[in-house]
Design an enzyme around this catalytic site. Structure first.
Site, PDB file in Angstrom:
ATOM      1  N   GLU A   1       0.804  -1.218   0.000  1.00 20.87           N
ATOM      2  CA  GLU A   1       0.000   0.000   0.000  1.00 20.87           C
ATOM      3  C   GLU A   1       0.842   1.275   0.000  1.00 20.87           C
ATOM      4  O   GLU A   1       0.310   2.372  -0.207  1.00 20.87           O
ATOM      5  CB  GLU A   1      -0.947  -0.005   1.203  1.00 20.87           C
ATOM      6  CG  GLU A   1      -2.048  -1.059   1.078  1.00 20.87           C
ATOM      7  CD  GLU A   1      -2.959  -1.124   2.282  1.00 20.87           C
ATOM      8  OE1 GLU A   1      -2.550  -0.650   3.357  1.00 20.87           O
ATOM      9  OE2 GLU A   1      -4.080  -1.645   2.147  1.00 20.87           O
TER      10      GLU A   1
ATOM     11  N   GLU B   1       7.722 -21.460   8.238  1.00 17.47           N
ATOM     12  CA  GLU B   1       7.860 -20.561   9.381  1.00 17.47           C
ATOM     13  C   GLU B   1       8.858 -21.092  10.401  1.00 17.47           C
ATOM     14  O   GLU B   1       9.315 -20.346  11.272  1.00 17.47           O
ATOM     15  CB  GLU B   1       6.515 -20.324  10.062  1.00 17.47           C
ATOM     16  CG  GLU B   1       5.982 -21.500  10.848  1.00 17.47           C
ATOM     17  CD  GLU B   1       4.776 -21.094  11.700  1.00 17.47           C
ATOM     18  OE1 GLU B   1       4.843 -21.316  12.920  1.00 17.47           O
ATOM     19  OE2 GLU B   1       3.804 -20.557  11.152  1.00 17.47           O
TER      20      GLU B   1
END
Length: 324
Positions: A100, A131
């Site tokens: 963004e 992860e």
């Protein structure tokens, strides 16, 4: 054929279960054990009440957040990058915040980067084991050719995710600024980073579903990190997004409105300034308020490192006759 024997539990699993038992984000709440039997309105009210506590938890960390922002802005002013690293929801939130920044602040896509364990495909589908690897985080950062002017933000609700911790440890070893954002106190992630931010939101509505309050808390903090850093870098004029990138009709209309709010100029003058500056809002404002042509406005902004207020002050000083 005899039935196959059940394999013994992996010793690491027992250790991990013990770790999870100590995390407030993973705690079981017996008072919510009947939630699936409650009326829907009761459930959403309960969930809304839970969410209402998140800003208070963020508020408790504001001094740490502000210190991290100032340190980040100082490095980015020297050409550094802001890099988020996380797994699962935490990684997706980092990618979202990074994506963004170009349309909002006209940053280059390489200036704010989101890394998610397992790569881009992990945005929509879990990547098994990604992860759990510190080395994977180091490899991902090495691909970016990390430098001491960069900032790496490890994001993990639990504060124990190896990928996030590995990213912070590797970045710190290379001299980069490091921030650890988690939702549990005394986390390994915060301990590994120069700036530890621990937004303790407590147990989730659904046990262990840290895309809920923890995810909301992380989103709020990431909003602060990127937005206030960009304010410090001169990407706004007051609360106006003067570095907005007008890539569609809505943003072109927004650009015109921002210039109008900053200058009070008539529509024709605004359109003329935006045309002369190739749609650059910050340049157009300087053209109007500084009474400059577009090339001079661009020069003034470059000399002021993109800070519109500083460029306006310089233009005003240059236009003011010296006193005898």
């Amino acid at each position: 054929m005899a039935p196959s024997a059940t394999p013994p539990p992996h010793p690491h699993h027992a250790e991990l279960r013990t770790q999870l038992d100590t995390l407030t984000t993973e705690a079981f709440r017996p008072e919510l054990a009947d939630i699936d039997q409650r009326p829907t309105l009761d459930i959403v009210r309960t969930m809304n009440d839970e969410d209402a506590a998140v800003p208070t938890a963020v508020a408790a960390q504001l001094p740490r957040i502000a210190a991290a922002i100032d340190a980040t802005a100082a490095r980015m002013a020297r050409g550094g990058r802001l890099i988020y690293a996380g797994a699962g929801t935490a990684g997706r939130l980092g990618v979202l915040d990074a994506s963004e920044c170009p349309p909002t602040f006209n940053t280059d896509p390489s200036q704010v980067i989101g890394l998610i364990a397992g790569g881009p495909s992990a945005m929509v589908q879990a990547v098994e084991g990604a992860e759990d690897s510190k080395q994977l985080a180091a490899t991902d950062l090495d691909a970016l050719h990390l430098s001491p002017t960069d900032t790496v933000v490890g994001v993990s609700a639990s504060g124990r995710t190896p990928y996030a911790i590995g990213a912070v440890e590797h970045a710190r070893a290379l001299g980069a600024l490091t921030i650890g954002l988690s939702c549990n106190a005394h986390s390994a992630l915060a301990a590994a980073a120069e700036h530890g931010i621990e937004v303790v939101v407590g147990p989730e509505l659904l046990t262990g579903s840290t895309r809920l309050k923890a995810g909301t808390a992380q989103k709020l903090v990431l909003n602060m990190l990127s937005t206030v850093t960009m304010i410090r870098l001169g990407k706004t004029y007051g609360n106006l997004m003067v570095d907005v990138r007008a890539s569609n009709e809505k943003l072109r209309a927004r650009s015109h409105r921002i210039v109008a709010l900053a200058t009070g100029a008539p529509d024709a003058e605004i359109e003329s300034a935006l045309t002369a500056t190739n749609g650059e809002v910050k340049h157009a404002i300087l053209v109007i308020l500084g009474q400059l042509d577009a090339p001079t406005a661009a020069h003034r902004l470059a000399a002021s490192d993109g800070h519109l207020r500083a460029a306006l002050a310089a233009a005003t000083a240059a236009a003011t006759p010296e006193q005898p």
